[in-house]
Scaffold this active site. Structure first.
Site, short mmCIF file in Angstrom:
data_model
loop_
_atom_site.label_atom_id
_atom_site.label_comp_id
_atom_site.label_asym_id
_atom_site.label_seq_id
_atom_site.Cartn_x
_atom_site.Cartn_y
_atom_site.Cartn_z
N LYS A 1 -55.57 70.73 22.98
CA LYS A 1 -56.62 71.72 22.75
C LYS A 1 -56.36 72.90 23.67
O LYS A 1 -56.00 72.72 24.83
CB LYS A 1 -57.99 71.12 23.05
CG LYS A 1 -59.16 72.00 22.64
CD LYS A 1 -60.47 71.25 22.80
CE LYS A 1 -60.50 70.01 21.96
NZ LYS A 1 -61.70 69.86 21.19
N GLY A 2 -56.50 74.08 23.14
CA GLY A 2 -56.31 75.29 23.93
C GLY A 2 -57.44 76.27 23.70
O GLY A 2 -58.41 75.97 23.01
N ASP B 1 -42.86 85.03 25.62
CA ASP B 1 -43.43 83.87 26.34
C ASP B 1 -42.40 82.76 26.46
O ASP B 1 -42.70 81.59 26.21
CB ASP B 1 -44.68 83.38 25.61
CG ASP B 1 -45.55 82.49 26.50
OD1 ASP B 1 -45.36 82.55 27.74
OD2 ASP B 1 -46.39 81.75 25.99
#
EC number: 2.7.11.1
Length: 836
Positions: free
Chosen positions: A257-258, A371
């Site tokens: 989960k983010g 990223d």
């Protein structure tokens, strides 16, 4: 004026758009004078039955008004992105799910009838542009008879002139009707419910006929329905479908989960292929939804063996589902965390080679990853390297970070990004160089430094290097140095780095990673069995632990949850094994990803309660002066986490007393200390008798710790990058009479008092009146080091000088701010050297 009249209409700012739009037609007259023609169009535009020319143009918001802003935005784009074609990634389209306030997605077709005949004496039922915001709404309500008559008259004219019609259809807002029913549902439940509430007959969304004008009849009505259908099918990118993904995929379990949503492991019902599905809440991220949709279209064009495949996207009313390739091997960072080992040079060369191939491909299609790090370099079960978590997830992270806290850490950022200069794909090359150090040493450079200070250090310090000069080959050192060239113009591109000898001579394939992946799988299976034997929750609670913790596709997570009652719940071995004594925030040193999954395989409540009691007792015993249970040679250190190996470091008793007393000045240090203290109090002074089987670190980590400890034990200090020479004022060192009447004697009383205040007070800028209430005697070892070291004495004396300036001199706001920063830098320097 004849040719400029449509443009002049477009340049004016449109009125606030109503919820429902209807037909509007603009007639222009070519025979009138410019000034009189404009006035007449505002008052009573002409109409003619014999019209011979139509002009169609797309009306989208305030196009001319926004042009200047678009030019400004283009000027701020990086050079790589400025070369993108205007239609790259798809233009903005009509979004039926956006808020009314978002004008970027609402546009239709406007028909301009040009009239070349003489002026008619008939009054036109159409006014100028302000009627766009009034007449359609009144017609929709049916409350204005004059408007209805005018519309009927227009329809008669339309029948004579030919079939044409223009409209903008906007569906009604449906978001406020379903909030109460979905409060207690899980993310997946809400997403499924949202999908099922939508119409999934096909890829088209059925439009509400009431959203169009109720006065259209006959041929106009049929034309409008056809246009409605056309607009609804083209309003969404082809990559986003309206089908219910729950009918195509079987969702197995939640991977993580983010801040953007949740990641699920799923199985394709037709092909049995395992995929990963990200479920994103649109109601939380609507401000960046247009960019996300455009990014999805571009991601569909990415087709490279070293880039994670995006398999499709599905949109419900409130959720966006992104289906992508599943990488069963997890990320490189998770692989190192689970196995508690860094990678070998041949493995690093293989990963860098494959990552450079993916980066070269992305840069060739004008895509910058932005990223790159160990957590986003993914491995399949066969050992293939994939670049993940870019594009949609990165755009969403940036969008969500506007309303959430800072996401991620800047350790991999290139200097030009931090300095907010223009940048291109070379920022990914820099990040890959940092990732190479991460793979070689287990952690990125400056891993123990606070993220905000890392931003400062990356800009002014030389580029980082591999610490062990002898272990790694010269070509590896040169590869890292080339990637970490601070000047972007001199830094090679990804395609050029592929020709470097370090990756060119690498002949290994995906099989190079197979031993690591297999070892990681076995460790995770063992961890899962241990978790099931200790705790007995439902299978759903344990399904997210063990083998699934690293499968969230590029999000670095602490891979090893606590297994025993004596273990600190947030400790991650590899993320702590290199943290040195200059750690400021002990709780944040090693969690570098944008998402943390906390394990729940803790021991029984009774063990937890007893552990908490032991921790409290041990912490209270330490801060009373001399620790009760610790012999002097075995005081735990903030960066020593090997509980099984007998201590190889001997501390003097004096130093141990100093350490225990200094711990009271830092809450983070105290938390670490009493967690370890509870462990040793239970097992006695022999640390090897503890049961922390999963918190051992390798010999390489201890070799580095021994080396650092020898530096500190010898009285030497490492360079302090955040202290400038200008902070040490000459008057503070040369003047015997300091301001405020502070007399300095031969024993250095001023410096001792300054250090005493630093040792006692946690706030370096607190006023004098507040200090002294909780004063503790300066530890003998600290006092001895201060009096025997001229450098420490000078630093403490300079700190006292700047504090006196800050407290007693009338300073302007800017000067006071500068003094505060100088005091903070000096305090950080002394705390780092003395390990307070």
């Amino acid at each position: 004026m004849d040719h400029n009249s449509p443009k002049s209409r477009r340049s004016r700012k449109p009125e606030p758009k109503p919820d429902i739009y209807s037909t509007f037609v603009v007639h222009s007259d070519s025979d009138s004078d410019q000034g009189r023609d404009r006035d007449k169009r505002k008052a009573k535009p002409e109409e003619d039955e014999n019209v011979d020319l139509y002009a169609t143009m797309v009306y989208k918001g305030d196009s001319d008004g926004e042009g200047e802003e678009d030019d400004d935005d283009d000027s701020m784009l990086p050079p790589l992105l400025k070369r993108l074609p205007k239609d790259f990634g798809g233009g903005a389209s009509l979004d039926y799910d956006d808020d009314d306030g978002d004008e970027s997605g609402d546009f239709g077709t406007m028909i301009v009838k040009t009239d070349r005949s003489s002026h008619s004496k008939k009054n036109s039922p159409y006014s100028s542009k302000p009627r766009m915001g009034v007449s359609p709404r009144r017609r929709a309500r049916g409350g204005d008879e004059e408007s209805s008559d005018e519309e009927d008259e227009e329809e008669d004219d339309d029948d004579d002139d030919g079939d044409y019609g223009t409209f903008v259809v906007k569906s009604k807002d449906k978001k406020g009707k379903k909030k109460d029913k979905e409060i207690d549902m899980t993310t997946m439940g809400r997403a499924v419910a949202s999908m099922q509430k939508s119409n999934f007959g096909g890829k088209t969304r059925k439009l509400d006929p009431s959203s169009s004008s109720s006065k259209l009849h006959g041929e106009d009505n049929r034309k409008m329905q056809q246009q409605n259908s056309k607009m609804s099918t083209t309003s969404l990118p082809d990559s986003i479908t309206r089908e219910d993904p729950t009918t195509k995929y079987e969702f197995l379990n939640e991977l993580g989960k983010g801040s953007y949503g949740s990641v699920y492991k799923a199985r394709d019902l037709k092909t049995s292929e395992i995929v990963a599905v990200k479920v994103i809440s649109l109601t939380e991220g609507e401000e960046g939804y247009e960019e996300i949709r455009g990014e999805i279209e571009m991601l569909q064009q990415c087709n490279h063996p070293n880039v994670v495949r995006y398999l499709g996207s599905y949109q419900g009313e409130d959720y966006l589902w992104i289906v992508m390739e599943y990488c069963g091997g997890g990320s490189v960072a998770d692989l190192m965390n689970v196995t508690e080992e860094a990678l070998e040079e041949y493995q690093i060369a293989y990963i860098c080679r494959e990552a450079l191939k993916g980066l070269a491909y992305l840069h060739s299609i004008y895509k910058v990853h932005r990223d790159i790090k160990g957590g986003n370099i993914l491995l399949t079960e066969q050992g293939e390297v994939k670049l993940g978590d870019f594009g949609v997830a990165a755009q969403l992270t940036r969008t969500m970070s506007k309303r959430n806290t800072f996401i991620g850490t800047p350790h991999w950022m290139a200097p030009e990004v931090i300095q907010e200069n223009r940048y291109d794909g070379k920022v990914d090359v820099w990040a890959l160089g940092v990732s190479a150090i991460e793979m070689a040493e287990g952690l990125p450079p400056r891993s123990s430094v606070h993220p905000m200070r890392v931003l400062f250090m990356i800009s002014i310090e030389p580029a980082p290097m591999l610490e062990d000069k002898e272990k790694w080959s010269l070509v590896f050192h040169d590869f890292v140095a080339k990637c970490l060239t601070k000047e972007p113009r001199l830094r090679p591109t990804a395609a050029e780095m592929l020709k470097h000898k370090f990756v060119e001579r690498c002949k290994t394939g995906a099989s190079a990673m197979s031993p690591k992946i297999e070892k990681s799988r076995q460790i995770r299976a063992t961890m899962a069995l241990q978790a099931q034997s200790v705790v007995a929750p439902s299978l759903e609670d344990t399904s997210t632990l063990g083998p699934k913790s690293s499968e969230e596709l590029g999000i670095t997570v602490p891979s090893k949850p606590p297994q025993n009652s004596t273990e600190a719940p947030l400790t991650s071995t590899l993320n702590r094994q290199h943290i040195t004594g200059n750690t400021v925030l002990a709780g944040e040193g090693g969690d570098f990803g944008t998402m943390i999954v906390h394990g729940e395989d803790e021991t029984e409540e009774s063990d937890s309660r007893s552990q908490l009691v032991r921790e409290k007792e041990s912490s209270s015993s330490q801060f009373e002066g001399v620790p009760r249970e610790f012999p002097g040679e075995e005081l735990p250190d903030s960066w020593i986490h090997d509980k099984k190996k007998p201590p190889a470091i001997d501390l003097p008793v004096e130093a141990s007393i100093s350490q225990s007393m200094q711990a009271s000045s830092s809450h983070e240090h105290r938390t670490k200390l009493h967690n370890i203290a509870g462990t040793q109090m239970e097992g006695g002074s022999d640390a090897s008798g503890s049961t922390l089987k999963n918190e051992t670190v390798g010999r390489k980590a201890f070799a580095l710790q021994d080396k650092l400890w020898s530096i500190y034990a010898a009285g030497n200090t490492v360079p302090i990058p955040f202290l400038r020479a200008t902070d040490i004022s000459p008057i503070a060192l040369l003047s015997e009479n300091m301001i405020g009447g502070m007399q300095q004697d031969g024993n250095g009383t001023v410096a001792v008092e300054a250090l005493q205040e630093l040792f006692t007070s946690s706030d370096p800028q607190s006023k004098k009146g507040r200090r002294g209430q909780n004063e503790m005697p300066l530890p003998p070892s600290v006092y001895q080091r201060l009096t025997t070291s001229s450098s420490l004495m000078n630093l403490a004396q300079v700190l006292a000088y700047h504090r006196a300036c800050y407290e007693e001199m009338p300073l302007q706001e800017l000067q006071a701010t500068q003094e505060q920063q100088t005091i903070q830098n000096l305090c950080d320097t002394l705390r780092t050297i003395l390990r307070l």
